[in-house]
Design a protein around this motif. Sequence first.
Motif, PDB file in Angstrom:
ATOM      1  N   ILE A  28       0.863  -1.188   0.000  1.00 31.68           N
ATOM      2  CA  ILE A  28       0.000   0.000   0.000  1.00 31.68           C
ATOM      3  C   ILE A  28       0.891   1.227   0.000  1.00 31.68           C
ATOM      4  N   LEU A  29       0.671   2.094  -0.963  1.00 34.70           N
ATOM      5  CA  LEU A  29       1.419   3.345  -1.068  1.00 34.70           C
ATOM      6  C   LEU A  29       0.459   4.493  -0.772  1.00 34.70           C
ATOM      7  N   GLY A  30       0.797   5.306   0.218  1.00 34.86           N
ATOM      8  CA  GLY A  30      -0.039   6.434   0.589  1.00 34.86           C
ATOM      9  C   GLY A  30       0.463   7.730  -0.022  1.00 34.86           C
ATOM     10  N   LEU A  31      -0.464   8.541  -0.516  1.00 32.83           N
ATOM     11  CA  LEU A  31      -0.150   9.876  -1.022  1.00 32.83           C
ATOM     12  C   LEU A  31      -0.739  10.897  -0.065  1.00 32.83           C
ATOM     13  N   VAL A  32       0.097  11.774   0.465  1.00 27.43           N
ATOM     14  CA  VAL A  32      -0.386  12.803   1.377  1.00 27.43           C
ATOM     15  C   VAL A  32       0.111  14.165   0.909  1.00 27.43           C
ATOM     16  N   GLY A  33      -0.550  15.184   1.378  1.00 32.16           N
ATOM     17  CA  GLY A  33      -0.211  16.547   1.000  1.00 32.16           C
ATOM     18  C   GLY A  33      -1.460  17.405   1.051  1.00 32.16           C
ATOM     19  N   GLU A  34      -1.257  18.704   1.080  1.00 35.92           N
ATOM     20  CA  GLU A  34      -2.389  19.615   1.124  1.00 35.92           C
ATOM     21  C   GLU A  34      -3.143  19.580  -0.201  1.00 35.92           C
ATOM     22  N   ASN A  35      -4.384  20.064  -0.183  1.00 34.69           N
ATOM     23  CA  ASN A  35      -5.181  20.109  -1.404  1.00 34.69           C
ATOM     24  C   ASN A  35      -4.474  20.933  -2.478  1.00 34.69           C
ATOM     25  N   GLY A  36      -4.588  20.458  -3.723  1.00 34.43           N
ATOM     26  CA  GLY A  36      -4.022  21.206  -4.837  1.00 34.43           C
ATOM     27  C   GLY A  36      -2.542  20.994  -5.058  1.00 34.43           C
ATOM     28  N   ASN A  37      -1.983  19.946  -4.443  1.00 36.96           N
ATOM     29  CA  ASN A  37      -0.539  19.714  -4.566  1.00 36.96           C
ATOM     30  C   ASN A  37      -0.173  18.530  -5.453  1.00 36.96           C
ATOM     31  N   GLY A  38      -1.165  17.939  -6.130  1.00 38.40           N
ATOM     32  CA  GLY A  38      -0.852  16.963  -7.162  1.00 38.40           C
ATOM     33  C   GLY A  38      -1.236  15.527  -6.895  1.00 38.40           C
ATOM     34  N   LYS A  39      -1.934  15.235  -5.787  1.00 38.51           N
ATOM     35  CA  LYS A  39      -2.268  13.842  -5.474  1.00 38.51           C
ATOM     36  C   LYS A  39      -3.179  13.232  -6.544  1.00 38.51           C
ATOM     37  N   LEU A  52      -9.536   1.183   6.364  1.00 38.56           N
ATOM     38  CA  LEU A  52      -8.093   1.021   6.186  1.00 38.56           C
ATOM     39  C   LEU A  52      -7.643  -0.400   6.535  1.00 38.56           C
ATOM     40  N   GLU A  53      -8.231  -0.973   7.568  1.00 38.71           N
ATOM     41  CA  GLU A  53      -7.929  -2.367   7.894  1.00 38.71           C
ATOM     42  C   GLU A  53      -8.394  -3.293   6.781  1.00 38.71           C
ATOM     43  N   ASP A  54      -9.531  -2.933   6.162  1.00 41.27           N
ATOM     44  CA  ASP A  54     -10.012  -3.705   5.021  1.00 41.27           C
ATOM     45  C   ASP A  54      -9.016  -3.635   3.863  1.00 41.27           C
ATOM     46  N   PHE A  55      -8.501  -2.439   3.602  1.00 40.52           N
ATOM     47  CA  PHE A  55      -7.508  -2.284   2.539  1.00 40.52           C
ATOM     48  C   PHE A  55      -6.306  -3.189   2.787  1.00 40.52           C
ATOM     49  N   LYS A  56      -5.832  -3.173   4.027  1.00 41.56           N
ATOM     50  CA  LYS A  56      -4.633  -3.957   4.354  1.00 41.56           C
ATOM     51  C   LYS A  56      -4.892  -5.450   4.163  1.00 41.56           C
ATOM     52  N   ALA A  57      -6.051  -5.920   4.631  1.00 41.36           N
ATOM     53  CA  ALA A  57      -6.366  -7.343   4.502  1.00 41.36           C
ATOM     54  C   ALA A  57      -6.517  -7.750   3.042  1.00 41.36           C
ATOM     55  N   ILE A  58      -7.151  -6.885   2.253  1.00 37.29           N
ATOM     56  CA  ILE A  58      -7.363  -7.183   0.834  1.00 37.29           C
ATOM     57  C   ILE A  58      -6.041  -7.169   0.074  1.00 37.29           C
ATOM     58  N   ALA A  59      -5.216  -6.160   0.331  1.00 38.92           N
ATOM     59  CA  ALA A  59      -3.949  -6.026  -0.400  1.00 38.92           C
ATOM     60  C   ALA A  59      -3.005  -7.180  -0.107  1.00 38.92           C
ATOM     61  N   LYS A  60      -3.003  -7.653   1.128  1.00 37.84           N
ATOM     62  CA  LYS A  60      -1.982  -8.611   1.550  1.00 37.84           C
ATOM     63  C   LYS A  60      -2.479 -10.056   1.565  1.00 37.84           C
ATOM     64  N   SER A  61      -3.518 -10.331   0.796  1.00 34.29           N
ATOM     65  CA  SER A  61      -3.954 -11.719   0.646  1.00 34.29           C
ATOM     66  C   SER A  61      -2.815 -12.562   0.086  1.00 34.29           C
ATOM     67  N   PRO A  62      -2.530 -13.719   0.667  1.00 31.66           N
ATOM     68  CA  PRO A  62      -1.449 -14.567   0.138  1.00 31.66           C
ATOM     69  C   PRO A  62      -1.760 -15.136  -1.249  1.00 31.66           C
ATOM     70  N   PHE A  63      -3.053 -15.116  -1.626  1.00 28.77           N
ATOM     71  CA  PHE A  63      -3.459 -15.757  -2.873  1.00 28.77           C
ATOM     72  C   PHE A  63      -3.992 -14.771  -3.911  1.00 28.77           C
ATOM     73  N   ARG A  64      -4.476 -13.619  -3.481  1.00 24.69           N
ATOM     74  CA  ARG A  64      -5.016 -12.620  -4.410  1.00 24.69           C
ATOM     75  C   ARG A  64      -4.488 -11.224  -4.050  1.00 24.69           C
ATOM     76  N   PRO A  65      -3.177 -11.068  -3.902  1.00 28.36           N
ATOM     77  CA  PRO A  65      -2.655  -9.759  -3.490  1.00 28.36           C
ATOM     78  C   PRO A  65      -2.806  -8.728  -4.606  1.00 28.36           C
TER      79      PRO A  65
END
Length: 385
Positions: free
Chosen positions: A115-126, A255-268
């Motif tokens: 999981i890669l997070g993008l942070v920054g104030e509004n209008g900065n390119g996210k 966010l916990e859902d994201f982590k569980a979904i992303a890190k599935s050993p069979f469907r990452p």
Amino acid sequence: MNDFEKQFQQIKDYLKYEDYSVLLKRVIDLTLDTEELVFYIKTNDLLDWLDNNPENKEEKQLKFEQLLNELYAVLSQKKRVESELLISAEQIEKKYSSNRFSLGPVNLSLKKGEILGLVGENGNGKTTLLRLLAGELFATNGNLTYHFSYDDLYDLRTQLVYIPQRTQTWYGSVFTNLEFAASNYGYKPQENTLVVHLIMARLGLRKFRNFAWKDLSSGFKMRLELAHMLLRKPKILLIDEPLANLDILAQQTILEDFKAIAKSPFRPLGIVLSSQQLYEVEKTSDQVIFLKNGAQKNLHQKEINANENITSHYIYEFETPWSKDQLMALFGNSLIDLQLNGGVFIATFSEEITPDVFLKIMVNQSVPVQYYRNITNSTRRFFIA
């Protein structure tokens, strides 16, 4: 013990401590991992039984335990998917002829299960960066590489899911909409309805299955988009401000859902998400990119969790009714800088004032503290004026 066995042990702990809400999600994840019709039926039968017997704890425990044992027997023999590079960007830039804004250069890489997070104030390119990664925009300079095969841009877009902050209107009920989507994604008739019910339950949409678009809150509209994503089984999920319009508990849950979904050993899959919720994103992400006026600064999770400081000083954020004069008198020469930022103090110390030393000073001097956080290795330090 491999990653699957570690995850399964955690799932068994949910059963042991009767944390059924999280347990059910993980059971559904395991069921989808099998990709077998027989387990789709078994878990749907469990969902129906739970609807009719919410208070029968003893039998509930037995039913979960039996299904978990059956799932483990199958999945422990299934080949796990290895982590591999999905996308990389080298010095990509996006410039506009009006010169009103430019993004980059940006460098990044994303693997399966990250999981890669993008942070920054509004209008900065996210959002601009997300649209570049999704293929909606094309970079002015640099190289953007997808490390998986695809025939053309259309085929590429079928392997990516981009969820913008404002979702489009859809028609029908939640259930019929997802059932139609599943048929378009190639699910067989005998598994279509079963998988849709599983994914609705996984994302908390089961009791809203007969709702129309206008009847759902913005948070549940976003969950419906995630349901479409799970049906589609993409390699990469790109999502813009998924925590917007969610309360604190819902933010932590998704966010916990994201982590569980992303890190599935069979469907990452790889996930890139943008958000203003800095602390929550840093807890969930494997790496964080901070954007300021289109420019990039990186922060990897291994740096956030490092035992040794990666800088020559420490930075702490805390809230106290004490005045700035009182704090400066307390810390003396060990204090490099002290700012009041957004109602909290940001204190920069020499390397001798480690986190445990700082907390001991605060306790020994009876400094009232309502909030404290070590932001030495956090992107929070980039927001300080």
